[in-house]
Design a protein around this motif. Structure first.
Motif, PDB file in Angstrom:
ATOM      1  N   PRO A 298      -4.163  15.605   8.654  1.00 34.47           N
ATOM      2  CA  PRO A 298      -5.226  14.748   9.179  1.00 34.47           C
ATOM      3  C   PRO A 298      -4.707  13.358   9.561  1.00 34.47           C
ATOM      4  O   PRO A 298      -3.641  12.943   9.100  1.00 34.47           O
ATOM      5  CB  PRO A 298      -6.219  14.643   8.023  1.00 34.47           C
ATOM      6  CG  PRO A 298      -5.804  15.625   6.999  1.00 34.47           C
ATOM      7  CD  PRO A 298      -4.403  16.016   7.261  1.00 34.47           C
ATOM      8  N   ASN A 299      -5.496  12.652  10.353  1.00 36.22           N
ATOM      9  CA  ASN A 299      -5.153  11.279  10.740  1.00 36.22           C
ATOM     10  C   ASN A 299      -4.941  10.421   9.499  1.00 36.22           C
ATOM     11  O   ASN A 299      -5.678  10.538   8.520  1.00 36.22           O
ATOM     12  CB  ASN A 299      -6.281  10.642  11.560  1.00 36.22           C
ATOM     13  CG  ASN A 299      -6.434  11.292  12.924  1.00 36.22           C
ATOM     14  OD1 ASN A 299      -7.532  11.631  13.343  1.00 36.22           O
ATOM     15  ND2 ASN A 299      -5.335  11.492  13.616  1.00 36.22           N
TER      16      ASN A 299
ATOM     17  N   GLN B  99       5.457   8.002  18.561  1.00 36.80           N
ATOM     18  CA  GLN B  99       4.078   8.336  18.890  1.00 36.80           C
ATOM     19  C   GLN B  99       3.554   7.325  19.918  1.00 36.80           C
ATOM     20  O   GLN B  99       2.866   7.690  20.858  1.00 36.80           O
ATOM     21  CB  GLN B  99       3.198   8.311  17.633  1.00 36.80           C
ATOM     22  CG  GLN B  99       1.752   8.686  17.922  1.00 36.80           C
ATOM     23  CD  GLN B  99       0.896   8.777  16.667  1.00 36.80           C
ATOM     24  OE1 GLN B  99       1.342   8.501  15.543  1.00 36.80           O
ATOM     25  NE2 GLN B  99      -0.356   9.170  16.832  1.00 36.80           N
TER      26      GLN B  99
ATOM     27  N   LYS C  30       0.847  -1.201   0.000  1.00 41.81           N
ATOM     28  CA  LYS C  30       0.000   0.000   0.000  1.00 41.81           C
ATOM     29  C   LYS C  30       0.879   1.246   0.000  1.00 41.81           C
ATOM     30  O   LYS C  30       1.731   1.411   0.881  1.00 41.81           O
ATOM     31  CB  LYS C  30      -0.874  -0.043   1.265  1.00 41.81           C
ATOM     32  CG  LYS C  30      -1.963   0.996   1.314  1.00 41.81           C
ATOM     33  CD  LYS C  30      -2.803   0.795   2.580  1.00 41.81           C
ATOM     34  CE  LYS C  30      -3.537   2.081   2.944  1.00 41.81           C
ATOM     35  NZ  LYS C  30      -4.039   2.095   4.300  1.00 41.81           N
TER      36      LYS C  30
ATOM     37  N   TYR D 103       8.769  -0.719   6.158  1.00 42.22           N
ATOM     38  CA  TYR D 103       8.391   0.168   5.064  1.00 42.22           C
ATOM     39  C   TYR D 103       9.350   0.015   3.904  1.00 42.22           C
ATOM     40  O   TYR D 103      10.563  -0.053   4.085  1.00 42.22           O
ATOM     41  CB  TYR D 103       8.403   1.633   5.529  1.00 42.22           C
ATOM     42  CG  TYR D 103       7.339   1.926   6.544  1.00 42.22           C
ATOM     43  CD1 TYR D 103       6.030   2.200   6.144  1.00 42.22           C
ATOM     44  CD2 TYR D 103       7.625   1.917   7.903  1.00 42.22           C
ATOM     45  CE1 TYR D 103       5.037   2.450   7.075  1.00 42.22           C
ATOM     46  CE2 TYR D 103       6.644   2.166   8.840  1.00 42.22           C
ATOM     47  CZ  TYR D 103       5.353   2.430   8.427  1.00 42.22           C
ATOM     48  OH  TYR D 103       4.380   2.670   9.347  1.00 42.22           O
TER      49      TYR D 103
ATOM     50  N   GLY E 154       0.053  10.081   6.859  1.00 41.40           N
ATOM     51  CA  GLY E 154       1.400   9.562   6.610  1.00 41.40           C
ATOM     52  C   GLY E 154       2.500  10.190   7.451  1.00 41.40           C
ATOM     53  O   GLY E 154       3.684   9.977   7.206  1.00 41.40           O
TER      54      GLY E 154
ATOM     55  N   HIS F 297      -0.885  17.663  16.175  1.00 43.48           N
ATOM     56  CA  HIS F 297      -2.216  18.046  15.714  1.00 43.48           C
ATOM     57  C   HIS F 297      -2.631  19.400  16.261  1.00 43.48           C
ATOM     58  O   HIS F 297      -3.614  19.973  15.837  1.00 43.48           O
ATOM     59  CB  HIS F 297      -3.250  17.006  16.165  1.00 43.48           C
ATOM     60  CG  HIS F 297      -3.177  15.727  15.401  1.00 43.48           C
ATOM     61  ND1 HIS F 297      -3.457  15.655  14.063  1.00 43.48           N
ATOM     62  CD2 HIS F 297      -2.842  14.473  15.775  1.00 43.48           C
ATOM     63  CE1 HIS F 297      -3.307  14.399  13.640  1.00 43.48           C
ATOM     64  NE2 HIS F 297      -2.928  13.667  14.667  1.00 43.48           N
TER      65      HIS F 297
HETATM   66  N1  LIG Z   1       1.195  -2.066   8.574  1.00 40.16           N
HETATM   67  C1  LIG Z   1       0.323  -1.357   7.855  1.00 40.16           C
HETATM   68  N2  LIG Z   1      -0.454  -1.972   6.952  1.00 40.16           N
HETATM   69  C2  LIG Z   1      -1.349  -1.268   6.226  1.00 40.16           C
HETATM   70  N3  LIG Z   1      -1.511   0.052   6.345  1.00 40.16           N
HETATM   71  C3  LIG Z   1      -0.758   0.715   7.226  1.00 40.16           C
HETATM   72  C4  LIG Z   1       0.209   0.048   8.023  1.00 40.16           C
HETATM   73  N4  LIG Z   1       0.812   0.952   8.799  1.00 40.16           N
HETATM   74  C5  LIG Z   1       0.247   2.128   8.516  1.00 40.16           C
HETATM   75  N5  LIG Z   1      -0.695   2.001   7.562  1.00 40.16           N
HETATM   76  C6  LIG Z   1      -1.550   3.044   6.988  1.00 40.16           C
HETATM   77  O1  LIG Z   1      -0.774   4.126   6.547  1.00 40.16           O
HETATM   78  C7  LIG Z   1      -1.503   5.323   6.659  1.00 40.16           C
HETATM   79  C8  LIG Z   1      -0.641   6.370   7.308  1.00 40.16           C
HETATM   80  O2  LIG Z   1      -0.432   6.047   8.669  1.00 40.16           O
HETATM   81  P1  LIG Z   1       0.390   6.975   9.641  1.00 40.16           P
HETATM   82  O3  LIG Z   1       0.507   6.284  10.934  1.00 40.16           O
HETATM   83  O4  LIG Z   1       1.635   7.396   8.975  1.00 40.16           O
HETATM   84  O5  LIG Z   1      -0.590   8.229   9.798  1.00 40.16           O
HETATM   85  P2  LIG Z   1      -0.443   9.530  10.673  1.00 40.16           P
HETATM   86  O6  LIG Z   1      -0.441  10.664   9.739  1.00 40.16           O
HETATM   87  O7  LIG Z   1       0.711   9.420  11.593  1.00 40.16           O
HETATM   88  O8  LIG Z   1      -1.814   9.522  11.484  1.00 40.16           O
HETATM   89  P3  LIG Z   1      -2.150   9.962  12.984  1.00 40.16           P
HETATM   90  O9  LIG Z   1      -2.352  11.418  12.944  1.00 40.16           O
HETATM   91  O10 LIG Z   1      -3.437   9.277  13.264  1.00 40.16           O
HETATM   92  O11 LIG Z   1      -1.037   9.538  13.871  1.00 40.16           O
HETATM   93  C9  LIG Z   1      -2.762   4.991   7.441  1.00 40.16           C
HETATM   94  O12 LIG Z   1      -3.817   4.912   6.547  1.00 40.16           O
HETATM   95  C10 LIG Z   1      -2.460   3.648   8.032  1.00 40.16           C
HETATM   96  O13 LIG Z   1      -3.625   2.894   8.187  1.00 40.16           O
END
Ligand SMILES: Nc1ncnc2c1ncn2[C@@H]1O[C@H](COP(=O)(O)OP(=O)(O)OP(=O)(O)O)[C@@H](O)[C@H]1O
Ligand SMILES: [Mg+2]
Lengths: 251, 436
Positions: free
Chosen positions: A35-36, A85, A14, A53, A39, A203
């Motif tokens: 936003p949540n 985090q 993904k 990754y 990435g 945030h």
């Molecule tokens: N192991 C995984 N398998 C599939 N998708 C993943 C995996 N790890 C992360 N993701 C997806 O990658 C995307 C980005 O996640 P990430 O944790 O980087 O977000 P974030 O910006 O830090 O969010 P938040 O503000 O909630 O902390 C999300 O949609 C998450 O579901």
């Protein structure tokens, strides 16, 4: 000191990061908001070297080095620090014992002598004061049963001990009470210098009142879609992300 | 494989021995004769035997031993043995050579706290305690290897901790030499903790020689009211050593019994521990670690029998398995109908470091009383990758990160080892083995 160029990364097939460009110079503080699920933590993890990754395109230069070539521990020794985090609980390993191993391996890589028990303890005491962390906490197993705030404080304590050049604080403010937020932010500010840099993922604009950023970036769907100064954070606080999403849709 | 069964071979060996013996009519010889009879009735556990499901003893013995037994141990002179003693001149250092207690090589510092004796025809005849207790601990009669040991052991060790004495540490060293041929050893220890006494016993093995070794050891403990016996065993054997070890204990009221077992290497190790808690307000603790690699096979089979109310038992076994090793754990908690207010806990946690290592773990709870607190838990897994990344992100290399975690995991089993030298030694061995 850090130059991210068209960085793409995926996990389990993904695509998460879809072309990040970012340059950070010594002495700068960059805030990353978004936003949540956009990435932010993924970017932090990729910089720290998490092997799950896959970097599919792009490059990261860090002080004349190809960062992506380095193992996580090599990056740490070169001065990269990620405040997680979600700090991991490690049963049975005391914070003190763990940090001693870490500090001495890092020192060795930097060509410094290992700290003996006494100087290590002295160093610990000094840094404990900086983030106002309790000795009792540090003799317990690493993060095990720590409250959310205690874990975050422990992250910054570790950062103080390891003296990084580039710190990445991933939502260090979440879970901290109002006093702790100020203490932790003060700690971060005291560690700041002209030669090191900080990436603050958050945030909330509130943290940025304490740790004042030179730049604010918005990460959305794996890309930095907007950059600005600290006023951008205020604007986001007031208006949320919809206006940016709309801007993007009409562009 | 020959058609003559192991049982026949051993019975024949015994008959030859008893004919030659100068103690034909001794009381001990009679006990031995009964023992060989029980052994041939019980027989070596067969493949179908549930208790030896994962450790096919019959095949292992048949395949690796021809019973052309040599018991010479020329390699272990008095000085060579002494070299290996722990540095502690306030402790007892007791020497076994190829399964026989050698008082001449031992250093006994105890005066009024411990009584230490050789178990032979003479002492058996004269000492009512040995006569009344040896081979009589509850449940030992079901163990074919214990019967075999009773038939064949030569010069056993008797330790009595005198009433209300806090005894000095006792180290028991097993020196094994298989240079001149295959060796079958039958070390036997009987320990009595008299009322209100306390004792710490540490056991360890040193081996020489390249021929196969079979050690069938037995330790019996009789723990009187308000007495405490702590027993720690380091099993670091050579790859030609096969061990079947039995610990049997009877506990009286208000007593405490501890076993700490560290299985580090060897061809096959089978540990049988059976504790009978027969007096109220008593505690039994069983801790163990098997940290193995290569083709080592370690099978821990423990059981605690709560016969009376208001007692506590706690068991913690941990396994770290690498390469092609196999760890087996079977822990039985038996609570009799009368044993109300029993607290019995058990946990077995395993970390598997290779794709080819195997773990078989099985708790066995048989609880016949209704007002009890019993729990068990087994886990088997790999090292937590998240945790390894966290440590590496702090500058710790991968190997050290794993070692830190495994070390913490293993060290939890060391909490009841009181002697600092022994504890440090075992910690060192654990740490050393983590550099795979
Ligand atoms: N192991 C995984 N398998 C599939 N998708 C993943 C995996 N790890 C992360 N993701 C997806 O990658 C995307 C980005 O996640 P990430 O944790 O980087 O977000 P974030 O910006 O830090 O969010 P938040 O503000 O909630 O902390 C999300 O949609 C998450 O579901
Ligand atoms: Mg995140």
């Amino acid at each position: 000191m850090l130059k991210i160029n068209n960085l793409h990364a995926s996990i389990e097939g993904k695509d998460i990061l879809k072309g990040i460009n970012l340059e950070i110079k010594p002495g700068e503080v960059h805030a990353i908001m978004g936003p949540n699920g956009s990435g932010k933590s993924t970017l932090a993890s990729v910089l720290a070297g998490r092997e799950e990754y896959e970097v599919t395109a792009g490059s990261v230069d860090y002080i004349d080095k190809d960062l992506l070539e380095l193992a996580p521990e090599e990056r740490a020794r070169e001065g990269i620090f990620l405040a997680f985090q979600y700090p991991v609980e490690i049963p049975g390993v005391s914070t003190t014992n763990f940090l001693k191993t870490a500090v001495n391996q890092v020192r060795e890589a930097r060509g410094l002598d290992a700290l003996d028990a006494v100087s290590f303890l002295k160093e610990m005491k000094a840094k404990m004061k900086l983030v106002d962390i309790d000795q009792a906490l540090l003799s317990r197993a690493l993060n095990e049963g720590f409250s959310g705030g205690e874990k975050k404080r422990n992250e910054i304590f570790q950062m103080a001990m390891l003296e990084p050049k580039l710190s990445i604080l991933d939502e260090t403010d979440s879970g901290l009470d109002i006093d702790a937020l100020r203490i932790v932010a003060d700690g971060v500010n005291k560690l700041k210098s002209d030669s090191n840099a900080t990436i603050v993922v958050t945030h909330y604009q509130r943290l940025l009142d304490y740790i004042v950023p030179d730049f604010v970036h918005v990460l959305y769907k794996g890309k930095i879609v907007k950059s600005g100064t600290k006023e951008l954070a205020l604007e986001l606080e007031e208006k949320g992300y919809d206006w940016i999403k709309e801007e993007l849709a009409t562009a | 494989m020959s058609d003559i069964t192991i049982e026949n071979k051993l019975t024949e060996m015994f008959d030859n021995w008893s004919k030659e013996s100068v103690h034909l009519d001794s009381a001990l010889t009679q006990v031995r004769k009964n023992a060989i009879k029980s052994f041939s009735d019980l027989g070596i556990p067969k493949l179908k035997s549930e208790a030896y499901k994962y450790t096919p003893v019959q095949r292992l013995i048949n395949k690796n031993f021809d019973f052309s037994v040599s018991n010479q141990a020329a390699g272990w002179t008095k000085d060579a043995c002494k070299e290996e003693f722990y540095q502690d001149d306030k402790a007892n250092h007791l020497v076994f050579i190829n399964g026989e207690y050698v008082s001449d090589y031992s250093e006994i510092r105890s005066t009024d706290d411990l009584e230490i004796k050789t178990i032979d025809d003479e002492s058996f005849d004269q000492n009512a305690e040995i006569k009344n207790l040896m081979g009589k601990t509850r449940s030992i009669e079901k163990d074919a290897f214990a019967a075999l040991n009773l038939a064949f052991f030569n010069n056993g060790l008797f330790i009595k901790v005198n009433k209300n004495k806090d005894a000095i540490d006792t180290f028991v060293y097993h020196f094994v030499d298989s240079e001149s041929g295959q060796t079958i050893n039958f070390p036997r220890i009987l320990i009595i903790g008299e009322q209100g006494s306390r004792a710490n016993i540490y056991e360890k093995t040193f081996s020489k020689g390249s021929q196969n070794v079979l050690a069938l050891s037995i330790l019996e403990a009789s723990v009187a009211a308000n007495a405490e016996v702590r027993f720690t065993k380091l099993q670091q054997f050579a790859s030609n050593e096969y061990t079947i070890d039995g610990i049997y204990a009877n506990q009286d009221k208000d007593s405490r019994f501890y076993t700490n077992t560290y299985s580090i290497s060897g061809a096959v190790i089978r540990n049988n521990i059976h504790i009978n808690i027969g007096g109220e307000n008593s505690e039994a603790h069983m801790n163990g670690l098997y940290q193995i690699a290569g083709k080592s096979h370690v099978d821990n089979n423990t059981s605690v029998d709560h016969m009376v109310p208001n007692c506590y038992s706690n068991e913690l076994y941990k396994g770290i398995m690498d390469e092609n090793s196999r760890g087996v754990f079977n822990g039985k908690i038996y609570v009799r109908p009368d044993a109300q207010k029993t607290n019995a806990f058990q946990s077995n946690n395993n970390i598997v470091l290779s794709d080819t290592a195997i773990v078989n773990t099985k708790p066995q709870l048989e609880i016949w009383a209704d007002d009890v607190k019993c729990s068990h838990g087994c886990t088997t897994g790999q090292l937590d990758e998240e945790a390894i990344f966290y440590l590496r992100a702090r500058g710790i290399d991968k190997k050290s990160a794993k070692a830190l975690m495994l070390n913490a995991f293993a060290n939890e089993t060391l909490e009841e080892v009181k002697n600092e030298q022994v504890k440090e030694e075992i910690e060192g061995i654990i740490l050393n083995k983590l550099h795979y």
